[in-house]
Write an enzyme that holds these catalytic residues in place. Structure first.
Site, PDB file in Angstrom:
ATOM      1  N   GLU A  29       1.144  -1.196   0.062  1.00 48.90           N
ATOM      2  CA  GLU A  29       0.005  -0.157  -0.176  1.00 48.90           C
ATOM      3  C   GLU A  29       0.531   1.382  -0.051  1.00 48.90           C
ATOM      4  O   GLU A  29       1.915   2.081   0.667  1.00 48.90           O
ATOM      5  CB  GLU A  29      -0.930  -0.157   1.048  1.00 48.90           C
ATOM      6  CG  GLU A  29      -1.444   1.609   1.522  1.00 48.90           C
ATOM      7  CD  GLU A  29      -2.374   1.474   2.521  1.00 48.90           C
ATOM      8  OE1 GLU A  29      -3.546   2.168   3.161  1.00 48.90           O
ATOM      9  OE2 GLU A  29      -2.252  -0.010   3.893  1.00 48.90           O
ATOM     10  N   ASP A  70      13.073  -2.084  14.533  1.00 48.43           N
ATOM     11  CA  ASP A  70      13.770  -1.763  13.870  1.00 48.43           C
ATOM     12  C   ASP A  70      13.688  -0.068  13.717  1.00 48.43           C
ATOM     13  O   ASP A  70      13.367   0.602  13.205  1.00 48.43           O
ATOM     14  CB  ASP A  70      14.400  -1.996  12.246  1.00 48.43           C
ATOM     15  CG  ASP A  70      15.718  -1.172  12.375  1.00 48.43           C
ATOM     16  OD1 ASP A  70      16.554  -0.580  12.948  1.00 48.43           O
ATOM     17  OD2 ASP A  70      15.972  -1.126  10.853  1.00 48.43           O
TER      18      ASP A  70
END
Length: 337
Positions: free
Chosen positions: A117, A244
Site C-alpha cells: 500500500e 527496527d
C-alpha cells in the site's frame, strides 16, 4: 520487471508518479495502477549480502543454475518475505498504522520487489504522543489475548467465538532481517536465552568473522554470565515488536502516525525502545504516552542499555568500526552495573 508487476497485480496501468524514497539498502517508488497507488520497494544489490549467506544458498542450488542474479533474487526475496510477514503481524494488532503488504515478486534481472500500500507520509511532528500510545497498544496485544483466553477458560458461560491465537514463545514463524542481516527467529520459551544467543551472540559472530575483535569477544564472555541478573523479578510476555523502530521508520499522515520497514518478531516489549532512544526522532511525549500504558519495570534502565547494545552491534556490522567504540563502552558499563 514492470510487466511482471502488471501481471501479478492484474493491472493494465503501471505508471511512475515520481514520488518515492530509499535508504542504504533498498529503493522505493510510487506507481499508479488501475486500482490506485502502490509502493514498490526493490533490491537489486548483488554485493550487499555477506559471503556466508551466498555460500549457503549456492550449496542448496544446483551448480549449473547458480549465478549472482539468482543468489541476489533469493536473498532479496528472503528479506522481503520476512518484511511482508512482519507487516501482516503488525496489522493484526489494529494499533499503529502500517502499509498493507500485497506481494513479493522475483526480479528476472536479480533481486526482488515488495509491493505494498502507498501511504502519503511526512515527518513525525504532530502525532508523536499518539504513536507512543498506539505502540504500547501493539505491544500489549498478545498479552491481552492471553488474558481473554484465561478469563474465558474460568468462565461458566463460554463464548462460542474463536479467540485470536496467543503466542507463548519468543521468535517468529519466518526469518526477518534487521537491515540486511537475517535474524534467527527460531522459537524459544526463555527470553533471556533467546536474546543472548539469537540476538547478541548472532551479531558478535559476524563481528568475530569480519573484524576478529578480541576485546569484544572477551567482554561478551563476561557479560553473558551476568545477563540473568538484569531480568530478575520481572515477568515477560511475548509482544510483537517492529524490531527496527528508529526515527527514519516512523512518520505521519494528516491524521495518524505510521511505522514501516519492520524487522518484526515476538520479543520483550522493552526491546523496541533500545533503538528509539539512540538516534533521535522521538519526542518526550512519545515516551510519556508509551510508559503511561506500559510503566517501566524495575531495572528498566539497565535492560535498555542491553537493547541499545544489540543496535550498536548491528550498526557495527552494517556500517563498520565507527560503532565499535560505543559497543565496547556499553559492554564495559554493563559489566560494572
Amino acid at each position: 520487471m514492470e510487466e511482471k508487476i502488471k501481471v501479478a497485480m492484474n493491472t493494465k496501468k503501471l505508471e511512475r508518479t515520481g514520488r518515492g524514497g530509499g535508504g542504504c539498502i533498498n529503493e522505493g517508488e510510487c506507481y499508479m495502477t488501475d486500482n490506485g497507488h502502490v509502493f514498490v520497494k526493490r533490491n537489486t544489490n548483488q554485493e550487499m549480502f555477506d559471503g556466508d549467506n551466498q555460500a549457503a544458498l549456492c550449496h542448496k542450488t544446483p551448480n549449473k543454475t547458480t549465478n549472482h542474479q539468482l543468489i541476489s533474487s533469493l536473498l532479496a526475496r528472503r528479506m522481503f518475505d520476512g518484511e511482508l510477514e512482519g507487516l501482516k503481524a503488525l496489522l493484526v494488532t489494529k494499533s499503529v498504522r502500517v502499509p498493507e503488504p500485497y506481494m513479493v515478486i522475483d526480479n528476472p534481472d536479480g533481486g526482488a520487489v515488495l509491493v505494498m500500500e502507498y501511504i502519503d507520509m511526512k515527518s513525525l511532528i504532530h502525532y508523536s504522543s499518539k504513536l507512543g500510545e498506539l505502540l504500547a497498544k501493539m505491544h500489549l496485544h498478545n498479552a491481552e489475548i492471553g488474558n481473554r483466553i484465561k478469563a474465558q477458560a474460568s468462565s461458566i458461560h463460554k463464548s462460542s467465538e474463536l479467540e485470536d491465537q496467543f503466542v507463548s514463545q519468543f521468535g517468529f514463524h519466518t526469518i526477518t532481517c534487521c537491515g540486511y542481516i537475517p535474524q534467527d527467529n527460531t522459537w524459544h520459551d526463555d527470553w533471556v536465552e533467546f536474546f543472548a544467543r539469537q540476538r547478541l551472540q548472532h551479531q558478535l559472530n559476524f563481528i568475530e568473522k569480519n573484524y576478529r575483535d578480541r576485546e569484544a569477544q572477551e567482554l561478551w564472555s563476561q557479560l553473558q554470565l551476568i545477563l540473568p541478573k538484569f531480568f530478575k523479578d520481572i515477568s515477560i510476555v511475548p509482544a510483537i515488536v517492529h524490531g527496527d523502530l528508529w526515527g527514519g521508520n516512523a512518520a505521519e499522515t494528516d491524521n495518524e502516525p505510521v511505522i514501516f520497514d519492520p524487522a518484526a518478531f515476538y520479543a520483550h516489549s522493552e526491546f523496541e525502545l533500545g533503538i528509539t532512544t539512540l538516534f533521535g526522532g522521538f519526542s518526550r511525549s512519545f515516551f510519556d504516552s508509551y510508559h503511561s500504558a506500559i510503566p517501566k519495570a524495575p531495572g528498566f534502565e539497565y535492560r535498555l542499555q542491553l537493547y541499545q547494545l544489540f543496535n550498536y552491534l548491528n550498526h557495527w556490522n552494517h556500517f563498520g568500526g565507527g560503532y565499535r567504540g560505543s559497543s565496547i563502552s556499553l559492554m564495559k558499563r554493563l559489566l560494572k552495573s
